[in-house]
Design a protein around this motif. Sequence first.
Motif, PDB file in Angstrom:
ATOM      1  N   THR A  85       0.833  -1.204   0.000  1.00  0.00           N
ATOM      2  CA  THR A  85       0.000   0.000   0.000  1.00  0.00           C
ATOM      3  C   THR A  85       0.865   1.251   0.000  1.00  0.00           C
ATOM      4  O   THR A  85       0.553   2.239  -0.669  1.00  0.00           O
ATOM      5  CB  THR A  85      -0.938   0.001   1.216  1.00  0.00           C
ATOM      6  OG1 THR A  85      -1.773  -1.166   1.184  1.00  0.00           O
ATOM      7  CG2 THR A  85      -1.819   1.236   1.232  1.00  0.00           C
ATOM      8  N   ALA A  86       1.989   1.210   0.727  1.00  0.00           N
ATOM      9  CA  ALA A  86       2.882   2.361   0.821  1.00  0.00           C
ATOM     10  C   ALA A  86       3.824   2.490  -0.372  1.00  0.00           C
ATOM     11  O   ALA A  86       4.427   3.551  -0.575  1.00  0.00           O
ATOM     12  CB  ALA A  86       3.709   2.262   2.104  1.00  0.00           C
ATOM     13  N   ALA A  87       3.972   1.435  -1.145  1.00  0.00           N
ATOM     14  CA  ALA A  87       4.915   1.428  -2.269  1.00  0.00           C
ATOM     15  C   ALA A  87       4.535   2.470  -3.318  1.00  0.00           C
ATOM     16  O   ALA A  87       3.365   2.774  -3.520  1.00  0.00           O
ATOM     17  CB  ALA A  87       4.964   0.041  -2.899  1.00  0.00           C
ATOM     18  N   GLN A  88       5.540   2.990  -3.997  1.00  0.00           N
ATOM     19  CA  GLN A  88       5.321   4.010  -5.022  1.00  0.00           C
ATOM     20  C   GLN A  88       5.382   3.450  -6.435  1.00  0.00           C
ATOM     21  O   GLN A  88       4.979   4.113  -7.385  1.00  0.00           O
ATOM     22  CB  GLN A  88       6.369   5.123  -4.872  1.00  0.00           C
ATOM     23  CG  GLN A  88       6.323   5.829  -3.536  1.00  0.00           C
ATOM     24  CD  GLN A  88       7.433   6.851  -3.392  1.00  0.00           C
ATOM     25  OE1 GLN A  88       7.746   7.564  -4.340  1.00  0.00           O
ATOM     26  NE2 GLN A  88       8.043   6.927  -2.220  1.00  0.00           N
ATOM     27  N   GLY A  89       5.897   2.237  -6.591  1.00  0.00           N
ATOM     28  CA  GLY A  89       6.063   1.677  -7.925  1.00  0.00           C
ATOM     29  C   GLY A  89       4.788   1.098  -8.503  1.00  0.00           C
ATOM     30  O   GLY A  89       3.912   0.638  -7.765  1.00  0.00           O
ATOM     31  N   SER A  90       4.698   1.085  -9.825  1.00  0.00           N
ATOM     32  CA  SER A  90       3.562   0.443 -10.492  1.00  0.00           C
ATOM     33  C   SER A  90       3.734  -1.073 -10.498  1.00  0.00           C
ATOM     34  O   SER A  90       2.762  -1.817 -10.646  1.00  0.00           O
ATOM     35  CB  SER A  90       3.426   0.954 -11.928  1.00  0.00           C
ATOM     36  OG  SER A  90       4.621   0.733 -12.665  1.00  0.00           O
ATOM     37  N   ILE A  91       4.985  -1.527 -10.339  1.00  0.00           N
ATOM     38  CA  ILE A  91       5.292  -2.943 -10.172  1.00  0.00           C
ATOM     39  C   ILE A  91       5.844  -3.127  -8.772  1.00  0.00           C
ATOM     40  O   ILE A  91       6.755  -2.403  -8.344  1.00  0.00           O
ATOM     41  CB  ILE A  91       6.340  -3.423 -11.200  1.00  0.00           C
ATOM     42  CG1 ILE A  91       5.797  -3.315 -12.623  1.00  0.00           C
ATOM     43  CG2 ILE A  91       6.768  -4.872 -10.908  1.00  0.00           C
ATOM     44  CD1 ILE A  91       6.823  -3.611 -13.698  1.00  0.00           C
ATOM     45  N   VAL A  92       5.283  -4.074  -8.020  1.00  0.00           N
ATOM     46  CA  VAL A  92       5.780  -4.362  -6.672  1.00  0.00           C
ATOM     47  C   VAL A  92       6.189  -5.829  -6.613  1.00  0.00           C
ATOM     48  O   VAL A  92       5.586  -6.684  -7.266  1.00  0.00           O
ATOM     49  CB  VAL A  92       4.730  -4.054  -5.584  1.00  0.00           C
ATOM     50  CG1 VAL A  92       4.443  -2.564  -5.513  1.00  0.00           C
ATOM     51  CG2 VAL A  92       3.431  -4.828  -5.816  1.00  0.00           C
ATOM     52  N   CYS A  93       7.228  -6.090  -5.848  1.00  0.00           N
ATOM     53  CA  CYS A  93       7.664  -7.469  -5.685  1.00  0.00           C
ATOM     54  C   CYS A  93       8.164  -7.660  -4.262  1.00  0.00           C
ATOM     55  O   CYS A  93       8.365  -6.684  -3.524  1.00  0.00           O
ATOM     56  CB  CYS A  93       8.764  -7.827  -6.687  1.00  0.00           C
ATOM     57  SG  CYS A  93      10.331  -6.959  -6.445  1.00  0.00           S
ATOM     58  N   TYR A  94       8.325  -8.887  -3.872  1.00  0.00           N
ATOM     59  CA  TYR A  94       8.944  -9.161  -2.589  1.00  0.00           C
ATOM     60  C   TYR A  94       9.690 -10.476  -2.672  1.00  0.00           C
ATOM     61  O   TYR A  94       9.389 -11.344  -3.497  1.00  0.00           O
ATOM     62  CB  TYR A  94       7.916  -9.187  -1.445  1.00  0.00           C
ATOM     63  CG  TYR A  94       7.327 -10.548  -1.201  1.00  0.00           C
ATOM     64  CD1 TYR A  94       7.911 -11.444  -0.314  1.00  0.00           C
ATOM     65  CD2 TYR A  94       6.183 -10.954  -1.887  1.00  0.00           C
ATOM     66  CE1 TYR A  94       7.375 -12.701  -0.116  1.00  0.00           C
ATOM     67  CE2 TYR A  94       5.650 -12.205  -1.695  1.00  0.00           C
ATOM     68  CZ  TYR A  94       6.255 -13.069  -0.805  1.00  0.00           C
ATOM     69  OH  TYR A  94       5.740 -14.328  -0.633  1.00  0.00           O
ATOM     70  N   TYR A  95      10.685 -10.613  -1.837  1.00  0.00           N
ATOM     71  CA  TYR A  95      11.405 -11.876  -1.694  1.00  0.00           C
ATOM     72  C   TYR A  95      11.961 -11.956  -0.289  1.00  0.00           C
ATOM     73  O   TYR A  95      12.116 -10.939   0.404  1.00  0.00           O
ATOM     74  CB  TYR A  95      12.512 -12.030  -2.740  1.00  0.00           C
ATOM     75  CG  TYR A  95      13.331 -10.798  -3.002  1.00  0.00           C
ATOM     76  CD1 TYR A  95      14.454 -10.496  -2.234  1.00  0.00           C
ATOM     77  CD2 TYR A  95      12.984  -9.922  -4.035  1.00  0.00           C
ATOM     78  CE1 TYR A  95      15.206  -9.368  -2.494  1.00  0.00           C
ATOM     79  CE2 TYR A  95      13.728  -8.790  -4.282  1.00  0.00           C
ATOM     80  CZ  TYR A  95      14.843  -8.517  -3.515  1.00  0.00           C
ATOM     81  OH  TYR A  95      15.580  -7.389  -3.761  1.00  0.00           O
TER      82      TYR A  95
END
Length: 239
Positions: A85-95
Motif C-alpha cells: 500500500t505504501a509502495a510508489q512503484g507500479s510494479i511491486v515485488c517481494y522476496y
Amino acid sequence: MSEIEVSCVLPVYNDRDALATAVPRSVKCLETIAPGRFEVLVAEDGSTDGSAEFVAGLAREDARIRLLHSDERLGRGRALNRAFTAAQGSIVCYYDVDLATDLQHLPELIGAIHQGYDIATGSRLLPTSDIVRSGDREIASRGYNQLVRTILRSSLHDHQCGFKAFDRARLLNLLPAVSSNHWFWDTEVLVRAERNGYRIREFPVRWRQGAGTTVRRKDVVEMGSAILSLWWQLHAEKS
C-alpha cells in the motif's frame, strides 16, 4: 529521483545479519533492471535485534532505501499489505531476506509484469527447478501444495515460494478480500487471483534452504487448517 517504477519489499523480523547482504545486493541488481526508478522497502515487523536501526542508517545514506517500521508484530501478511500500500512503484515485488531464491531471477520476475502478467511467482516444484533442502521440508512442501491443488483447485505448483511480483493496481484491488495475516497470505493471494481471472506466470528458480528452518507437527496442522478455512470462505462467498 525520477518516477518510481519498481518497488521491492523485504519482509523482516529479527534479520539484522541477513539485511547486511540483502539490501546492497538488491540495490545492485535493481540498478541494472530499473536504473533511477526503483526503491527498496524494508517491511520491518517489530524486530528486537536492531534491524530497524540498521535499515534507518542505510536509508539516511541512500534515498532509494525506505524503512517501514512497526512497533508491534503484524505478521507476514499484514506487513506485506502495509508495504504494498505504501509502495510508489507500479510494479511491486517481494522476496525473502535470506535470499533463498537466487536474485539472478529478479529480471525475469519483474519482466513478467512488463509482459502483461498480473502476478509472477517463482517455483521450487517445477521439473527444472534447482533446489536444495532437507527431506522433511521437501515432503511437507510437496504435500501442502498438492492439497492446495486438490482442495482449492489451483493450477499452480508452488504457492509458498517467497519470490513474487505484482501489478500493484491489480494487487490492491484483490487485497480487501484476503484475510490471512501471516504465512498463508501467499497461498490465499494466488488462489483468489486465479479465481478472479488474473494472469499468473510461474517459473522455475534456483533455491537454497536457509539455516534453522524446520517443520514441526504444529506447522502441518496449521497448514491443513488454513487450506480448509479458505475452502470454506470461498464456498460461502459463492453461495
